[in-house]
Design a protein around this motif. Structure first.
Motif, PDB file in Angstrom:
ATOM      1  N   ASP A   1       0.855  -1.178   0.052  1.00  0.00           N
ATOM      2  CA  ASP A   1      -0.010   0.031  -0.059  1.00  0.00           C
ATOM      3  C   ASP A   1       0.875   1.286   0.088  1.00  0.00           C
ATOM      4  N   MET A   2       0.148   2.396  -0.041  1.00  0.00           N
ATOM      5  CA  MET A   2       1.073   3.547  -0.245  1.00  0.00           C
ATOM      6  C   MET A   2       1.945   3.935   1.064  1.00  0.00           C
TER       7      MET A   2
ATOM      8  N   LEU B   1       4.870   2.132   0.959  1.00  0.00           N
ATOM      9  CA  LEU B   1       5.794   2.750  -0.204  1.00  0.00           C
ATOM     10  C   LEU B   1       6.319   3.871   0.303  1.00  0.00           C
ATOM     11  N   GLU B   2       5.854   4.767   1.110  1.00  0.00           N
ATOM     12  CA  GLU B   2       6.219   5.801   1.684  1.00  0.00           C
ATOM     13  C   GLU B   2       7.474   5.430   2.782  1.00  0.00           C
TER      14      GLU B   2
ATOM     15  N   ASP C   1      10.523   4.746   0.760  1.00  0.00           N
ATOM     16  CA  ASP C   1      10.995   6.136   0.280  1.00  0.00           C
ATOM     17  C   ASP C   1      12.042   6.623   1.431  1.00  0.00           C
TER      18      ASP C   1
ATOM     19  N   LEU D   1      -3.213   2.563  -5.825  1.00  0.00           N
ATOM     20  CA  LEU D   1      -2.232   3.636  -5.832  1.00  0.00           C
ATOM     21  C   LEU D   1      -0.860   3.290  -5.842  1.00  0.00           C
ATOM     22  N   PHE D   2      -0.610   2.297  -5.029  1.00  0.00           N
ATOM     23  CA  PHE D   2       0.754   1.326  -4.663  1.00  0.00           C
ATOM     24  C   PHE D   2       1.078   0.789  -6.257  1.00  0.00           C
TER      25      PHE D   2
ATOM     26  N   GLU E   1      -0.103   1.836  -9.122  1.00  0.00           N
ATOM     27  CA  GLU E   1       0.027   2.805 -10.076  1.00  0.00           C
ATOM     28  C   GLU E   1       1.272   3.523  -9.826  1.00  0.00           C
ATOM     29  N   ALA E   2       1.811   3.933  -8.685  1.00  0.00           N
ATOM     30  CA  ALA E   2       2.969   4.354  -8.238  1.00  0.00           C
ATOM     31  C   ALA E   2       4.253   3.709  -8.789  1.00  0.00           C
ATOM     32  N   LEU E   3       4.330   2.457  -8.506  1.00  0.00           N
ATOM     33  CA  LEU E   3       5.254   1.598  -8.966  1.00  0.00           C
ATOM     34  C   LEU E   3       5.503   1.617 -10.533  1.00  0.00           C
TER      35      LEU E   3
ATOM     36  N   ALA F   1       4.475   4.210 -12.550  1.00  0.00           N
ATOM     37  CA  ALA F   1       5.033   5.364 -12.739  1.00  0.00           C
ATOM     38  C   ALA F   1       6.523   5.483 -12.854  1.00  0.00           C
ATOM     39  N   ARG F   2       7.056   4.612 -11.820  1.00  0.00           N
ATOM     40  CA  ARG F   2       8.486   4.778 -11.594  1.00  0.00           C
ATOM     41  C   ARG F   2       9.186   3.520 -12.561  1.00  0.00           C
TER      42      ARG F   2
END
Length: 557
Positions: A220-221, A224-225, A228, A255-256, A258-260, A262-263
């Motif tokens: 989850d986000m 992921l935060e 980071d 969102l997790f 999608e964030a991956l 995007a990276r």
């Protein structure tokens, strides 16, 4: 969601002499072949419209080989050129395989593909880029497992090296050391390779090797935060992450994922905790591992599954949207109603799962179950999948089981609907407000259909009638016309559009008062005009119909 497999190459053969070269090329790059209809047989597929077929592959990001004269391919792709950073590799191959010419996509690996195919065909790769020809590589396009941090400087650095400067390589980079770059310990151009989060050298380039793997127990986000933050404390670059792992059965937050994506980080589903590599960070829900060399994501577990709901359009390949074409190409499995599956382009090795027209939710569940095994599934509809199509059935299946298929991503691609295609052929009958109503009472009672017909007629909407009649279901159209005729003038324009975009396409212009229900079947879309819809004929004899954009009286009259 990032996938492991790149778009599959396609090899177009334009004459019989190039058929065998096309087969050998496709075998070398794990692609498929297509031959010009009526000229080249016994390949994986056929194409009739060369411009359309090449454009479809180009927009889907597929590497393109043309076994033909380079000029033919150049003319086909010229109208498509926009951004060199987004162009797929495009290569021309001579009929006998003696020459392989990369035309586009040097930043996407075209030169490497040219060398690979030329070696397999015992031919020559005609590399024209100065850096690629002199040094055997393109600095802007590092091999898989490495990321260039400052690509904007690559052209200047390449020019300096071509002008005589020497490169000083710092870090582990076998591909750089094995190249023909001029190298020296005192080189003025620094090529730094490190996973550390450091600035790019002023007179050089910075590459990050993807040597990190993060295992997310909670994908989850928040986790992921936490990742980071951990990387920041470790002074490691986010771009050094080569793969993200999530446990089997854990719900993937969109969102997790999608964030991956995007990276550009591949996500893999694993059944066991990772034990390899050096564990450089551990906290509840997160472990970070470091390896000595860039990792291969496919070495960890499996890819997450994905279901993409695809609208095929009314028929012609040219009406297939680029997103839909890409989804069909990458799919390992196609799921759909048998006649619609027959409309989808054939691809070797792709599994097709056909079913009856009245098991939509069951079909959606089957697709989701296939995707839960890590498969790439396309659920096909005709027209736009969101207009009386399979998109709603997939949503129903998902809503009924919110915790089901936790690792499966779902996407819906836009398509060209039958009413859009019919309207385009006719002119602009949907130029103002319109309503779309299905006359099928299989999933809704006639009373609801009647209410909506009456409301749309009284609101003076243009009305598009889907599923108007079949061999056994004729009464609904008669009753619908009774409702409309009670509320609309008999001279209201009506267009019957049959088999739009397919064999047997035809159009009939009539009026509401004169409409004969016997002219209508399941392949017919019925467009009922508003009070403002009008028809006119041009000097060439063609009649167009349209609905004006304004209801306001002409101030000049």
């Amino acid at each position: 969601m990032t996938r492991d497999a790149a778009p599959r190459p396609i090899v177009f053969a334009f004459n019989p002499a190039g058929a065998e070269t096309a087969r050998r090329t496709a075998a070398t790059v794990s692609g498929e072949t297509a031959g010009l209809a009526g000229r080249v047989a016994d390949l994986d597929g056929v194409f009739e419209d060369a411009a359309g077929a090449v454009a479809e592959a180009f927009r889907a990001g597929r590497p393109i080989f043309g076994v033909c004269a380079a000029g033919i391919l150049i003319r086909l792709i010229a109208p498509l050129l926009r951004d060199k950073h987004a162009e797929p590799p495009v290569l021309a191959v001579s009929d006998d395989g003696a020459a392989v010419v990369p035309l586009l996509g040097g930043l996407a690996g075209a030169d490497a593909l040219a060398r690979k195919v030329a070696a397999a065909l015992c031919g020559a790769a005609a590399i024209t880029g100065a850096g690629a020809r002199r040094f055997g590589l393109v600095l802007e396009n590092p091999p898989q497992g490495y990321v260039l941090v400052n690509p904007q400087d690559a052209k200047r650095v390449t020019s300096d090296l071509l002008a005589g400067a020497r490169a000083r390589i710092e870090g582990e980079a076998p591909w750089l050391r094995a190249s023909d770059l001029p190298q020296g310990d005192d080189g003025a151009v620094l090529l730094r390779v490190t996973a550390e989060d450091v600035p790019a050298p002023r007179d050089g380039l910075l590459f990050h090797p993807r040597v990190l793997v993060a295992a997310f127990d909670r994908p989850d986000m928040a986790t992921l935060e936490a990742f980071d933050a951990a990387l920041a404390r470790l002074a490691l670059a986010p771009a050094a992450l080569g793969a993200a792992l999530a446990p089997e059965g854990a719900p993937l937050h969109h969102l997790f994922a999608e964030a991956l994506a995007a990276r550009g980080v591949p996500l893999r589903i694993v059944e066991q905790r990772l034990e390899d590599g050096e564990t450089i960070h551990a906290e509840p829900g997160l472990h970070i591992h470091r390896f000595s060399a860039p990792v291969a994501p496919e070495g960890f577990g499996r890819a997450p599954g994905r279901v993409t709901v695809v609208g095929l359009g009314p028929g012609p390949r040219g009406w297939l949207t680029p997103d839909a074409a890409a989804a069909l190409d990458r799919a390992s499995d196609l799921v759909g109603y048998e006649p619609y599956l027959a409309m989808a382009p054939e691809r070797a090795g792709q599994r097709r799962h056909g079913s009856d027209n009245r098991v939509e939710v069951e079909r959606a569940q089957a697709a989701l179950t296939l995707a839960a095994q890590g498969r790439e599934v396309a659920v096909v509809s005709s027209g736009d999948a969101g207009v009386f199509g399979m998109a709603a059935a997939v949503m129903e299946a998902l809503e009924a089981a919110p915790a089901g298929w936790p690792s499966v991503a779902v996407e819906v691609t836009p398509g060209v609907s039958a009413m859009q295609a019919a309207a385009a052929r006719l002119g602009a009958p949907l130029g103002h407000d319109f309503a779309t109503i299905s006359l099928s009472d299989y999933l809704k009672p006639w009373e609801i259909i009647a209410q909506r017909l009456a409301a749309a007629a009284e609101g003076d909407f243009v009305i598009a009638l889907y599923n108007p009649a079949s061999k056994t279901r004729r009464e609904q159209l008669v009753r619908a016309l009774d409702i409309l005729r009670a509320r609309r003038a008999p001279e209201t324009l009506v267009a019957l559009a049959r088999s739009v975009g397919r064999t047997g396409e035809g159009f009939t212009l009539t009026t509401l008062g004169d409409l004969d229900p016997d002219l209508v079947d399941m392949r017919t879309l019925v467009l009922i005009g508003s009070s403002k819809t009008r028809a006119f004929a041009r000097a060439d004899g063609k009649t167009w119909i349209y609905t004006p954009r304004s209801y306001l009286e002409d101030e000049a009259s």
